[in-house]
Design a protein around this motif. Structure first.
Motif, PDB file in Angstrom:
ATOM      1  N   LEU A 221     -25.842 -38.800  23.916  1.00 49.05           N
ATOM      2  CA  LEU A 221     -25.174 -39.664  24.896  1.00 49.05           C
ATOM      3  C   LEU A 221     -23.689 -39.798  24.584  1.00 49.05           C
ATOM      4  O   LEU A 221     -22.848 -39.787  25.488  1.00 49.05           O
ATOM      5  CB  LEU A 221     -25.830 -41.046  24.927  1.00 49.05           C
ATOM      6  N   SER A 222     -23.374 -39.914  23.302  1.00 45.21           N
ATOM      7  CA  SER A 222     -21.965 -40.008  22.914  1.00 45.21           C
ATOM      8  C   SER A 222     -21.229 -38.709  23.221  1.00 45.21           C
ATOM      9  O   SER A 222     -20.076 -38.723  23.658  1.00 45.21           O
ATOM     10  CB  SER A 222     -21.846 -40.346  21.428  1.00 45.21           C
ATOM     11  N   LEU A 223     -21.893 -37.583  22.995  1.00 49.46           N
ATOM     12  CA  LEU A 223     -21.285 -36.295  23.340  1.00 49.46           C
ATOM     13  C   LEU A 223     -21.017 -36.217  24.839  1.00 49.46           C
ATOM     14  O   LEU A 223     -19.937 -35.795  25.274  1.00 49.46           O
ATOM     15  CB  LEU A 223     -22.209 -35.152  22.914  1.00 49.46           C
TER      16      LEU A 223
ATOM     17  N   VAL B  75     -16.711 -28.445  25.287  1.00 51.40           N
ATOM     18  CA  VAL B  75     -17.418 -28.356  24.001  1.00 51.40           C
ATOM     19  C   VAL B  75     -18.451 -29.480  23.893  1.00 51.40           C
ATOM     20  O   VAL B  75     -19.597 -29.265  23.469  1.00 51.40           O
ATOM     21  CB  VAL B  75     -16.421 -28.423  22.825  1.00 51.40           C
ATOM     22  N   ASN B  76     -18.054 -30.695  24.288  1.00 46.96           N
ATOM     23  CA  ASN B  76     -18.982 -31.829  24.241  1.00 46.96           C
ATOM     24  C   ASN B  76     -20.157 -31.639  25.191  1.00 46.96           C
ATOM     25  O   ASN B  76     -21.316 -31.885  24.826  1.00 46.96           O
ATOM     26  CB  ASN B  76     -18.251 -33.122  24.584  1.00 46.96           C
ATOM     27  N   PHE B  77     -19.876 -31.199  26.413  1.00 48.05           N
ATOM     28  CA  PHE B  77     -20.956 -30.991  27.381  1.00 48.05           C
ATOM     29  C   PHE B  77     -21.908 -29.888  26.916  1.00 48.05           C
ATOM     30  O   PHE B  77     -23.132 -30.015  27.043  1.00 48.05           O
ATOM     31  CB  PHE B  77     -20.386 -30.653  28.759  1.00 48.05           C
ATOM     32  N   ASP B  78     -21.338 -28.810  26.374  1.00 46.01           N
ATOM     33  CA  ASP B  78     -22.177 -27.710  25.872  1.00 46.01           C
ATOM     34  C   ASP B  78     -23.119 -28.205  24.774  1.00 46.01           C
ATOM     35  O   ASP B  78     -24.309 -27.869  24.756  1.00 46.01           O
ATOM     36  CB  ASP B  78     -21.301 -26.578  25.329  1.00 46.01           C
ATOM     37  N   ALA B  79     -22.565 -29.003  23.855  1.00 52.48           N
ATOM     38  CA  ALA B  79     -23.380 -29.507  22.742  1.00 52.48           C
ATOM     39  C   ALA B  79     -24.481 -30.434  23.244  1.00 52.48           C
ATOM     40  O   ALA B  79     -25.629 -30.369  22.779  1.00 52.48           O
ATOM     41  CB  ALA B  79     -22.493 -30.241  21.737  1.00 52.48           C
ATOM     42  N   ALA B  80     -24.136 -31.288  24.205  1.00 53.07           N
ATOM     43  CA  ALA B  80     -25.128 -32.225  24.739  1.00 53.07           C
ATOM     44  C   ALA B  80     -26.240 -31.483  25.476  1.00 53.07           C
ATOM     45  O   ALA B  80     -27.428 -31.778  25.308  1.00 53.07           O
ATOM     46  CB  ALA B  80     -24.450 -33.231  25.664  1.00 53.07           C
ATOM     47  N   ILE B  81     -25.858 -30.494  26.281  1.00 46.55           N
ATOM     48  CA  ILE B  81     -26.848 -29.747  27.069  1.00 46.55           C
ATOM     49  C   ILE B  81     -27.745 -28.907  26.163  1.00 46.55           C
ATOM     50  O   ILE B  81     -28.971 -28.870  26.329  1.00 46.55           O
ATOM     51  CB  ILE B  81     -26.135 -28.849  28.103  1.00 46.55           C
ATOM     52  N   SER B  82     -27.142 -28.242  25.185  1.00 47.29           N
ATOM     53  CA  SER B  82     -27.908 -27.334  24.322  1.00 47.29           C
ATOM     54  C   SER B  82     -28.838 -28.073  23.366  1.00 47.29           C
ATOM     55  O   SER B  82     -29.758 -27.477  22.803  1.00 47.29           O
ATOM     56  CB  SER B  82     -26.959 -26.435  23.522  1.00 47.29           C
ATOM     57  N   SER B  83     -28.621 -29.376  23.197  1.00 55.05           N
ATOM     58  CA  SER B  83     -29.479 -30.152  22.289  1.00 55.05           C
ATOM     59  C   SER B  83     -30.901 -30.277  22.810  1.00 55.05           C
ATOM     60  O   SER B  83     -31.836 -30.512  22.040  1.00 55.05           O
ATOM     61  CB  SER B  83     -28.898 -31.554  22.095  1.00 55.05           C
ATOM     62  N   LEU B  84     -31.057 -30.152  24.134  1.00 55.73           N
ATOM     63  CA  LEU B  84     -32.356 -30.310  24.806  1.00 55.73           C
ATOM     64  C   LEU B  84     -32.903 -31.739  24.700  1.00 55.73           C
ATOM     65  O   LEU B  84     -34.061 -31.994  25.044  1.00 55.73           O
ATOM     66  CB  LEU B  84     -33.396 -29.324  24.246  1.00 55.73           C
ATOM     67  N   ASN B  85     -32.066 -32.669  24.234  1.00 56.61           N
ATOM     68  CA  ASN B  85     -32.490 -34.069  24.111  1.00 56.61           C
ATOM     69  C   ASN B  85     -31.842 -34.966  25.162  1.00 56.61           C
ATOM     70  O   ASN B  85     -32.073 -36.177  25.172  1.00 56.61           O
ATOM     71  CB  ASN B  85     -32.138 -34.603  22.713  1.00 56.61           C
TER      72      ASN B  85
END
Length: 218
Positions: A39-41, A59-69
């Motif tokens: 959520l913070s990402l 970069v933040n959106f990519d990390a949030a999406i790729s987390s699968l959470n």
């Protein structure tokens, strides 16, 4: 956990006040203790868009999406925001204000459809800023839409100012009629619509894209 929730609540409250510098700081604090907090990402990515930090936001959106959470709701929004950044980047690569202002206007109408009126207003501002000497500037169509967005944001003075610009400066009687209609000046609106009906704009089908845009926004 309490500290995390407090920071998240503080950040979202600051965002409502448009204090994006402190919003970003709050999310920096959250991510310093847990760099995988999705959520913070996501929210830091949204915040960075306001500072035109598009690469960092991506970069933040990519990390949030790729987390699968990420929740489905936030994932859809993250995908949309990332797509928005890609649209702007393509416009800038073309180095053409014509592409840039049309991109901002298109994104603004998407926000309008979603009821995100403040974001709508921000993109219409950019569209107007980058459309000098264009066909859209001559017709003042962006001012018509920004006037409507101002009204939805309860900025009625801003709405009247923009609609009056359309009435005084637009070269298109259809748009002047729409502006009169928005101001409840229906007699003047009918006169302008009559002018448009007999004009070359209608006969040559020049106004058709403008009409479609108006219908889409409505």
């Amino acid at each position: 956990m309490a500290s995390k929730n407090t920071n998240l609540t503080n950040a979202l409250e600051l965002a409502k006040k448009y204090d994006y510098a402190n919003v970003e700081n709050e999310f920096d604090l959250l991510l310093s203790s847990n760099q995988n907090d999705v959520l913070s990402l996501y929210y830091r990515g949204c915040t960075r868009i306001h500072f035109n930090k598009y690469q960092l936001a991506t970069v933040n959106f990519d990390a949030a999406i790729s987390s699968l959470n990420l929740s489905t709701k936030h994932e859809v929004q993250a995908l949309y925001q990332r797509g928005y950044i890609q649209c702007l980047n393509r416009a800038k690569e073309n180095n053409s204000n014509d592409v840039i202002h049309k991109t901002h206007f298109s994104i603004g109408t998407v926000h309008a459809t979603l009821g995100k009126n403040e974001q709508t207003l921000r993109h219409f501002n950019h569209a107007i800023k980058n459309s000098r000497d264009s066909t859209e500037d001559t017709s003042k169509i962006y001012y018509l839409h920004r006037g409507r967005a101002c009204a939805f944001c309860a900025d009625f003075n801003g709405a009247r100012n923009d609609l009056n610009i359309v009435i005084k400066e637009s070269n298109d009687p259809l748009l002047r009629g729409c502006a009169h209609n928005e101001l409840d000046q229906h007699d003047q609106a009918i006169k302008e619509f009559d002018l448009w009906f007999e004009s070359d704009l209608r006969i040559n089908n020049i106004s058709r894209p403008l009409v479609e845009t108006l219908d889409d926004h409505a």
